[in-house]
Design an enzyme around this catalytic site. Structure first.
Site, PDB file in Angstrom:
ATOM      1  N   LYS A 146       0.853  -1.188   0.000  1.00  0.00           N
ATOM      2  CA  LYS A 146       0.000   0.000   0.000  1.00  0.00           C
ATOM      3  C   LYS A 146       0.886   1.233   0.000  1.00  0.00           C
ATOM      4  O   LYS A 146       1.698   1.432   0.902  1.00  0.00           O
ATOM      5  CB  LYS A 146      -0.899   0.008   1.234  1.00  0.00           C
ATOM      6  CG  LYS A 146      -1.790   1.245   1.296  1.00  0.00           C
ATOM      7  CD  LYS A 146      -2.760   1.178   2.444  1.00  0.00           C
ATOM      8  CE  LYS A 146      -3.616   2.428   2.509  1.00  0.00           C
ATOM      9  NZ  LYS A 146      -4.520   2.410   3.649  1.00  0.00           N
ATOM     10  N   LYS A 204      -2.324  -1.642  -3.731  1.00  0.00           N
ATOM     11  CA  LYS A 204      -3.138  -0.426  -3.707  1.00  0.00           C
ATOM     12  C   LYS A 204      -2.267   0.818  -3.785  1.00  0.00           C
ATOM     13  O   LYS A 204      -1.275   0.884  -3.078  1.00  0.00           O
ATOM     14  CB  LYS A 204      -3.904  -0.412  -2.389  1.00  0.00           C
ATOM     15  CG  LYS A 204      -4.787   0.778  -2.186  1.00  0.00           C
ATOM     16  CD  LYS A 204      -5.415   0.705  -0.852  1.00  0.00           C
ATOM     17  CE  LYS A 204      -6.176   1.981  -0.634  1.00  0.00           C
ATOM     18  NZ  LYS A 204      -6.624   2.119   0.712  1.00  0.00           N
TER      19      LYS A 204
HETATM   20  C1  PBG Z   1      -7.130   3.529   5.410  1.00  0.00           C
HETATM   21  C2  PBG Z   1      -7.582   3.439   3.993  1.00  0.00           C
HETATM   22  C3  PBG Z   1      -7.459   4.406   2.992  1.00  0.00           C
HETATM   23  C4  PBG Z   1      -8.069   3.876   1.857  1.00  0.00           C
HETATM   24  C5  PBG Z   1      -8.555   2.620   2.184  1.00  0.00           C
HETATM   25  N1  PBG Z   1      -8.210   2.361   3.504  1.00  0.00           N
HETATM   26  C6  PBG Z   1      -6.932   5.784   3.040  1.00  0.00           C
HETATM   27  C7  PBG Z   1      -5.513   6.025   3.338  1.00  0.00           C
HETATM   28  O1  PBG Z   1      -4.717   5.108   3.529  1.00  0.00           O
HETATM   29  O2  PBG Z   1      -5.168   7.191   3.403  1.00  0.00           O
HETATM   30  C8  PBG Z   1      -8.169   4.560   0.534  1.00  0.00           C
HETATM   31  C9  PBG Z   1      -9.217   4.047  -0.381  1.00  0.00           C
HETATM   32  C10 PBG Z   1      -9.473   4.903  -1.567  1.00  0.00           C
HETATM   33  O3  PBG Z   1      -8.821   5.947  -1.786  1.00  0.00           O
HETATM   34  O4  PBG Z   1     -10.393   4.547  -2.327  1.00  0.00           O
HETATM   35  N2  PBG Z   1      -8.137   3.083   6.313  1.00  0.00           N
END
Ligand code: PBG
Length: 324
Positions: free
Chosen positions: A199, A251
């Site tokens: 991520k 992601k």
């Molecule tokens: C954190 C989380 C995020 C997203 C999913 N889980 C935000 C981040 O890490 O800042 C992003 C999902 C998206 O942008 O569609 N709980």
């Protein structure tokens, strides 16, 4: 003897839709799609998210409806995010059995049973007033190990509320192992973990921050990965597999198709990709301006993610494409 180069005609396989369909190497089906769903505490009606046209913060009632629709459409599942009414420094709403996410999980599960999977985000950013994915030390940095202990308790609460699968998304070291150990000692060996293995600290989460009413100041670069790196992603993913991840997620998706392909090649577990909020918003905004063919762009986006190696895709378009 092979025909002369000029006689080799790849276009024969493209002359009509039937032959193109026959030779298509990639497709996506409802069973491979997960719909992320936001649920707001104390909402009396669904609240639109301006930066994600067509996406809302659900009430518990509208959550039940969308969960039933997901099951009806044959989606793999829904991924739940809870938005509490009040946030605090430790994100205490996350450990409240009556907190919004736990209540939402229970509502969704009672609606769908095993007809579609109820999945939950295990992270603190929706619950903390500073917006970070964990609790902070006295000097204001994210406290990895204290945060991981909270994730472990959250995961057990989610399992008790009815989650089939939990998804730790905070990128803390050791989070997958701690969540697995906690679930196992709570006798929930049946609950699966989808690890946010790779991520990245991405600008493409922008609209999500509105979706969860995030109060983040600063950035997440000390825990999420540097977009410049791919070897690091493979290292993170290998750790998650060793710690017990049942599935690995990459992601965002579109800027990271190379990472997705590398992860798919490196592990034996199913691989998911998260087609994130910014990727959604770009297509929606361009389509709203008449600058892009919306349906074609959505199909191409999801096809590309599958082609790069995703077995499963999380997408805000999941329900729409599955019912089209
Ligand atoms: C954190 C989380 C995020 C997203 C999913 N889980 C935000 C981040 O890490 O800042 C992003 C999902 C998206 O942008 O569609 N709980």
């Amino acid at each position: 003897m092979s025909p002369a180069i000029g006689q080799v005609r790849p276009r024969r396989l493209r002359v009509n839709a039937a032959i193109r369909a026959m030779v298509a190497e990639t497709s996506f089906e409802a069973r491979q799609l997960i719909l992320p769903v936001f649920v707001g505490e104390a909402l009396t009606e669904p609240r639109p998210i301006t930066s994600m046209p067509g996406v809302v913060q659900h009430t518990l009632d509208s959550l039940r409806k969308v969960a039933a629709q997901a099951a009806e459409a044959g989606l793999a599942g829904i991924m739940l995010f809870g938005i509490p009414e009040r946030k605090d420094a430790t994100g205490s709403g996350a450990l409240d059995p009556n907190g919004i996410l736990n209540v939402a999980i229970a509502a969704a599960r009672s609606e769908v049973g095993d007809a579609t999977l109820v999945m939950s985000d295990v992270c603190l950013d929706e619950f903390t007033d500073h917006g970070h994915c964990g609790v902070l030390t006295a000097s204001g940095v994210v406290d990895n190990d204290a945060t991981v202990e909270i994730y472990a308790q959250m995961a057990v609460l989610h399992a008790e509320a009815g989650a089939h699968l939990v998804a730790p998304s905070g990128m803390m070291d050791g989070q997958v192992g701690a969540v697995r150990a906690a679930l196992d000692s709570a006798h929930r060996t049946d609950v699966a973990i989808m690890a946010y293995g790779a991520k990245y600290a991405s600008a493409f989460y922008g609209p999500f921050r509105e979706a969860v009413s995030s109060s983040l100041q600063g950035n997440r670069m000390t825990y999420q990965q540097d977009p410049a790196n791919v070897r690091e992603a493979l290292r993170e993913v290998a750790l998650d597999v060793v710690e017990g991840a049942d599935l690995i997620m990459v992601k965002p998706a579109l800027g990271y198709l190379d990472v997705l392909a590398a992860v798919r090649a490196a592990v034996d577990v199913p691989v998911a990709a998260y087609n994130v909020s910014g990727e959604y918003a770009m297509v929606e905004a361009a389509a709203a301006n008449g600058w892009i063919n919306r349906e074609a762009a959505i199909t191409e986006t999801l096809t590309s993610i599958r082609r790069a190696g995703a077995d499963v895709i999380l997408s805000y378009w999941a329900l729409e494409v599955a019912t089209a």
